[in-house]
Design a protein around this motif. Structure first.
Motif, PDB file in Angstrom:
ATOM      1  N   GLY A   1     -11.795   7.829   3.592  1.00 14.95           N
ATOM      2  CA  GLY A   1     -11.875   9.112   2.918  1.00 14.95           C
ATOM      3  C   GLY A   1     -10.587   9.599   2.297  1.00 14.95           C
ATOM      4  N   ASP A   2      -9.521   8.796   2.363  1.00 11.71           N
ATOM      5  CA  ASP A   2      -8.231   9.205   1.810  1.00 11.71           C
ATOM      6  C   ASP A   2      -7.846   8.323   0.627  1.00 11.71           C
ATOM      7  OD1 ASP A   2      -7.794  11.246   3.726  1.00 11.71           O
ATOM      8  OD2 ASP A   2      -7.123   9.753   5.185  1.00 11.71           O
ATOM      9  N   LEU A   3      -7.031   8.884  -0.271  1.00 13.02           N
ATOM     10  CA  LEU A   3      -6.680   8.206  -1.528  1.00 13.02           C
ATOM     11  C   LEU A   3      -5.520   7.227  -1.339  1.00 13.02           C
ATOM     12  CD1 LEU A   3      -7.003  11.274  -3.933  1.00 13.02           C
ATOM     13  CD2 LEU A   3      -8.673   9.461  -3.531  1.00 13.02           C
ATOM     14  N   VAL A   4      -5.704   6.272  -0.482  1.00 16.02           N
ATOM     15  CA  VAL A   4      -4.711   5.218  -0.257  1.00 16.02           C
ATOM     16  C   VAL A   4      -4.836   4.185  -1.376  1.00 16.02           C
ATOM     17  CG1 VAL A   4      -3.970   3.384   1.313  1.00 16.02           C
ATOM     18  CG2 VAL A   4      -4.751   5.585   2.234  1.00 16.02           C
ATOM     19  N   SER A   5      -3.693   3.695  -1.864  1.00 18.07           N
ATOM     20  CA  SER A   5      -3.689   2.710  -2.954  1.00 18.07           C
ATOM     21  C   SER A   5      -3.129   1.378  -2.462  1.00 18.07           C
ATOM     22  CB  SER A   5      -2.847   3.220  -4.125  1.00 18.07           C
ATOM     23  OG  SER A   5      -3.412   4.404  -4.669  1.00 18.07           O
ATOM     24  N   TYR A   6      -3.571   0.298  -3.124  1.00 20.55           N
ATOM     25  CA  TYR A   6      -3.143  -1.062  -2.788  1.00 20.55           C
ATOM     26  C   TYR A   6      -2.728  -1.802  -4.056  1.00 20.55           C
ATOM     27  CZ  TYR A   6      -5.438  -0.455   1.774  1.00 20.55           C
ATOM     28  OH  TYR A   6      -5.810  -0.015   3.016  1.00 20.55           O
ATOM     29  N   ARG A   7      -1.848  -2.788  -3.886  1.00 16.86           N
ATOM     30  CA  ARG A   7      -1.471  -3.655  -4.991  1.00 16.86           C
ATOM     31  C   ARG A   7      -0.938  -4.978  -4.439  1.00 16.86           C
ATOM     32  NH1 ARG A   7       4.329  -0.969  -7.099  1.00 16.86           N
ATOM     33  NH2 ARG A   7       5.584  -1.816  -5.378  1.00 16.86           N
ATOM     34  N   ASN A   8      -0.748  -5.943  -5.339  1.00 16.45           N
ATOM     35  CA  ASN A   8      -0.066  -7.213  -5.055  1.00 16.45           C
ATOM     36  C   ASN A   8      -0.556  -7.834  -3.745  1.00 16.45           C
ATOM     37  OD1 ASN A   8       1.721  -9.367  -5.397  1.00 16.45           O
ATOM     38  ND2 ASN A   8       3.436  -8.294  -4.430  1.00 16.45           N
ATOM     39  N   ILE A   9      -1.794  -8.276  -3.758  1.00 11.19           N
ATOM     40  CA  ILE A   9      -2.396  -8.850  -2.552  1.00 11.19           C
ATOM     41  C   ILE A   9      -2.578 -10.361  -2.753  1.00 11.19           C
ATOM     42  CG2 ILE A   9      -4.342  -8.733  -0.945  1.00 11.19           C
ATOM     43  CD1 ILE A   9      -4.967  -5.961  -2.081  1.00 11.19           C
TER      44      ILE A   9
ATOM     45  N   TRP B   1       0.838  -1.200   0.000  1.00 14.85           N
ATOM     46  CA  TRP B   1       0.000   0.000   0.000  1.00 14.85           C
ATOM     47  C   TRP B   1       0.872   1.249   0.000  1.00 14.85           C
ATOM     48  CZ3 TRP B   1       0.421   3.357   4.197  1.00 14.85           C
ATOM     49  CH2 TRP B   1       1.046   2.822   5.332  1.00 14.85           C
ATOM     50  N   THR B   2       0.273   2.343  -0.445  1.00 15.05           N
ATOM     51  CA  THR B   2       0.988   3.613  -0.457  1.00 15.05           C
ATOM     52  C   THR B   2       0.047   4.743  -0.078  1.00 15.05           C
ATOM     53  OG1 THR B   2       2.394   5.093  -1.773  1.00 15.05           O
ATOM     54  CG2 THR B   2       0.583   4.052  -2.921  1.00 15.05           C
ATOM     55  N   ALA B   3       0.586   5.708   0.671  1.00 13.47           N
ATOM     56  CA  ALA B   3      -0.167   6.904   1.035  1.00 13.47           C
ATOM     57  C   ALA B   3      -0.117   7.908  -0.118  1.00 13.47           C
ATOM     58  CB  ALA B   3       0.424   7.523   2.304  1.00 13.47           C
TER      59      ALA B   3
END
Length: 252
Positions: A239-247, A111-113
């Protein structure tokens, strides 16, 4: 006279223990006596790199679509946006959760902020990973933003702070490797053993076989209530634009 009695007792105790010492010393076992050949561990092929799924993993997100998730609010297809091999929270659309349930597991998630920094503390890059939909591992931009310690990234939210702050800067990808033991209940719904979790954040141990006190509560004291042995993994819309990948996840 008393001294002679004491010395005699010591000599007697020494001689009394000698057969036991001799017996222990004389025990000789062949190497085969402490070997066992069954069960044979199942063969699992590792990923080509440690962050990639091994052969027995269930891939929940490979960068293409959210087919393995549903909206926790509506039960329909998630409204979160997939782009460039990752997906991003669409604020105010609600949490999403896996279609499949999990109990004991090994979970890998990245994840990334957001790079556009807004707010401070809990209002900055906030999301969360709810194991079994109930037990939250916090996701937060706490790289250079002060908040309560049991609410920063890597915490078991409102219960246990991380051992260290292993955050990367906003825009850089963070990795969680989570090893979770689900709570166990008896037939009467009484807690037999609490949930436990180990979390490795960017290769650094931040939760070490930590005992979870109960479902995550924003206000109040957590208390266990009996629930199914497997439940969905939930990702939070805060409510924030947190992103996820490779789960990916392995059932244990």
């Amino acid at each position: 006279m008393i001294q002679i009695f004491k010395n005699s007792f010591i000599v007697f105790a020494l001689f009394a223990s000698m057969p036991l010492l001799a017996q222990q010393k004389d025990i000789k076992l062949p190497p085969e006596a402490t070997e066992f050949w069954e069960p044979v561990p199942k063969k699992v092929t590792p990923g080509t790199q440690n962050h990639l799924p091994p052969s027995d993993a269930i891939v929940l997100f490979d960068g293409n679509n959210l087919n393995n998730f549903i909206s926790a609010r509506t039960g329909g297809f998630p409204e979160w946006k997939v782009e460039n091999g990752a997906f991003t929270v669409t604020p105010r659309t609600g949490d999403i959760q896996t279609k499949q349930g999990f109990g004991d597991m090994q979970l890998h998630i990245e994840w990334t902020a957001p790079t556009v920094i807004k707010g401070e503390g809990q209002g900055r890059g906030n999301s969360g990973i709810f194991l079994m939909s109930l037990y939250e591992v916090q996701v937060l931009d706490s790289y250079e933003s002060r908040t309560y310690s049991n609410g920063q990234a890597g915490s078991i939210y409102k219960q246990h702070p991380p051992l260290v702050n292993a955050m990367k800067a906003p825009g850089e990808w963070n990795t969680y490797d989570i090893f979770f033991t689900a709570p166990k209940f008896n037939a009467d719904g009484m807690l037999v053993s609490p949930a436990k979790v180990t979390v490795i954040h960017n290769g650094i141990l931040v939760q070490h076989n930590t005992e979870i006190k109960g479902p995550t509560e924003y206000i109040g004291i957590p208390n266990y209530k009996a629930h199914p042995a497997e439940m969905p993994i939930k990702l939070q819309d805060h409510g924030d634009l947190v992103s996820y990948r490779n789960i990916w996840v392995r059932k244990l």
